[in-house]
Design a protein around this motif. Structure first.
Motif, PDB file in Angstrom:
ATOM      1  N   PHE A  79       0.843  -1.213   0.000  1.00 40.99           N
ATOM      2  CA  PHE A  79       0.000   0.000   0.000  1.00 40.99           C
ATOM      3  C   PHE A  79       0.871   1.253   0.000  1.00 40.99           C
ATOM      4  O   PHE A  79       2.009   1.245   0.471  1.00 40.99           O
ATOM      5  N   LYS A  80       0.261   2.320  -0.560  1.00 43.64           N
ATOM      6  CA  LYS A  80       0.989   3.589  -0.636  1.00 43.64           C
ATOM      7  C   LYS A  80       0.325   4.667   0.215  1.00 43.64           C
ATOM      8  O   LYS A  80       0.839   5.782   0.313  1.00 43.64           O
ATOM      9  N   SER A  81      -0.812   4.346   0.802  1.00 50.42           N
ATOM     10  CA  SER A  81      -1.504   5.332   1.643  1.00 50.42           C
ATOM     11  C   SER A  81      -2.324   4.593   2.702  1.00 50.42           C
ATOM     12  O   SER A  81      -2.580   3.386   2.575  1.00 50.42           O
ATOM     13  N   GLN A  83      -5.406   4.951   3.240  1.00 52.06           N
ATOM     14  CA  GLN A  83      -6.674   4.520   2.626  1.00 52.06           C
ATOM     15  C   GLN A  83      -6.493   3.186   1.911  1.00 52.06           C
ATOM     16  O   GLN A  83      -7.329   2.282   2.030  1.00 52.06           O
ATOM     17  N   GLU A  84      -5.390   3.080   1.205  1.00 49.83           N
ATOM     18  CA  GLU A  84      -5.111   1.826   0.477  1.00 49.83           C
ATOM     19  C   GLU A  84      -4.913   0.671   1.452  1.00 49.83           C
ATOM     20  O   GLU A  84      -5.348  -0.451   1.218  1.00 49.83           O
ATOM     21  N   ARG A  85      -4.223   0.996   2.543  1.00 48.57           N
ATOM     22  CA  ARG A  85      -3.967  -0.028   3.567  1.00 48.57           C
ATOM     23  C   ARG A  85      -5.285  -0.587   4.083  1.00 48.57           C
ATOM     24  O   ARG A  85      -5.492  -1.808   4.151  1.00 48.57           O
ATOM     25  N   LYS A  87      -8.195  -0.529   2.661  1.00 49.74           N
ATOM     26  CA  LYS A  87      -8.884  -1.274   1.596  1.00 49.74           C
ATOM     27  C   LYS A  87      -8.327  -2.694   1.494  1.00 49.74           C
ATOM     28  O   LYS A  87      -9.064  -3.663   1.363  1.00 49.74           O
TER      29      LYS A  87
END
Ligand code: GLY
Ligand code: MN
Ligand code: MN
Length: 362
Positions: A79-81, A83-85, A87
């Motif tokens: 993940f890069k953020s 939010q991504e984490r 998700k």
């Protein structure tokens, strides 16, 4: 490491859809994360490993750890953020109704995060199953702990020439830490204890600012971390010619350790081993001066889950690794502790630490 995932799920019983090991920020990690992934390099803050009943696993980690995770032989998602984490966490838990967690090593913040991400799922404490898996070491783990023990055993000998009147305790601690790292340790396994004179009566003394004097007990309790696994060793020396009482205390502790070690074998109740040492000490004039449990399991943590104490009612199993560390502590005078690390074998135990246990005057 599929076999380790399988071990945990077998211990946890049926019905769990996923077990997650989620790290906080250093040092608030779940060391089971490293047990499962086998990673010996990397920090993995905020990363998680999701494990499933078919023994499969999936890692979710940040871009920062991409390089450290390159040796993984299981799926890795980066993940890069934040939010991504979230998700990725959510998708790793999709369809799971019963999710196992490991509360002793899970931060409350991360617990709340899981609750938010999968509000309908039940979070189940599987820490007992995790601990039972981790406490019985496999061959690779024993080899790694053996190496950590070798480092500390050598240092126990090599520190002796540095012990002298006028030296500060913290200098000796620094020397021990330096020597361990010089021999391949990644760091001290815990804050090195360099207790001299009366300070040796304090079991977990860490202040370390006293000047060593002739006639002192000098007690070192230290361990090496090697490929994430630890050793934990204590030796007590006397600077100069020992007084009769110092030698007497030492010999009693040594005898208590030998007595306890002779009791260790698979199938023996853990409390029996503690009691053998405690009874031996309590028969002497130092009755009541052995004030802690005889030992604890070591592995990825210094206190790795189980203890050899008066109320430990589990049975020893082949492959368990424990410290055996009786002591006598006399307030205002000093203390003696002798601590070694052993692995339970088929017919008894083997000491992984090999430093000289005989009484040493410097
Ligand atoms: N070094 C801490 C302990 O012996 O438990
Ligand atoms: Mn120790
Ligand atoms: Mn210990």
């Amino acid at each position: 490491m599929k076999s380790r995932v399988g071990k945990i799920f077998r211990n946890a019983g049926k019905g769990i859809d996923c077990i997650v090991f989620l790290n906080g920020t250093e040092p608030l990690h779940d060391m089971t994360f490293f047990y499962i992934t086998g990673f010996t390099s990397g920090l993995f803050e905020g990363s998680a490993v999701f494990t499933y009943p078919d023994k499969s696993l999936r890692l979710v980690t940040s871009l920062l750890e991409q390089e450290s995770a390159r040796r993984a032989d299981f799926p890795v998602r980066i993940f890069k953020s934040i939010q991504e984490r979230e998700k990725m966490f959510k998708s790793s838990l999709r369809g799971c109704r019963k999710i196992g967690v490991n509360p002793p090593e899970l931060t409350y913040r991360n617990y709340l995060l899981l609750k938010k991400l999968v509000p309908k799922a039940e979070l189940i404490d599987v820490s007992e199953a995790v601990m039972k898996a981790r406490v019985v070491k496999d061959r690779k783990e024993i080899a790694t702990i053996r190496r950590a023990c070798k480092i500390s055993s050598e240092v126990a000998k090599e520190i002796i020439p540095y012990i002298a009147a006028g030296v500060k305790e913290y200098e000796l601690a620094a020397r021990i830490n330096f020597l361990m790292q010089k021999k391949g340790a990644s760091e001290p396994a815990f804050e090195t204890i360099p207790a001299s004179g009366p300070n040796s009566a304090e079991a977990h003394y860490t202040a370390a600012d006293r000047t060593v004097q002739k006639g002192d007990f000098v007690l070192f309790d230290f361990g090496a971390r090697y490929k994430k696994y630890v050793s934990d060793l204590t030796r007590t020396y006397v600077l100069g010619k020992a007084k009769k009482k110092q030698k007497e205390m030492y010999e009693i502790v040594l005898k208590a350790q030998r007595t306890a070690m002779r009791r260790i074998r698979p199938g023996v109740k853990a409390s029996t081993v503690h009691n053998a040492a405690a009874r031996m000490i309590d028969k002497t004039k130092y009755r009541g001066k052995f004030t802690h449990g005889l030992g604890h399991s070591i592995g990825l943590s210094v206190h790795d889950g189980m203890g050899l104490g008066p109320f430990s009612d589990f049975k020893l199993e082949k492959g368990m690794v424990f410290t055996v560390e009786p002591g006598i502590y006399v307030r205002g005078y000093g203390g003696v502790r002798i601590e070694d690390d052993i692995v339970v074998t088929k017919g008894g135990c083997e000491s992984l630490t090999t430093a000289d246990r005989n009484f040493i005057e410097i």
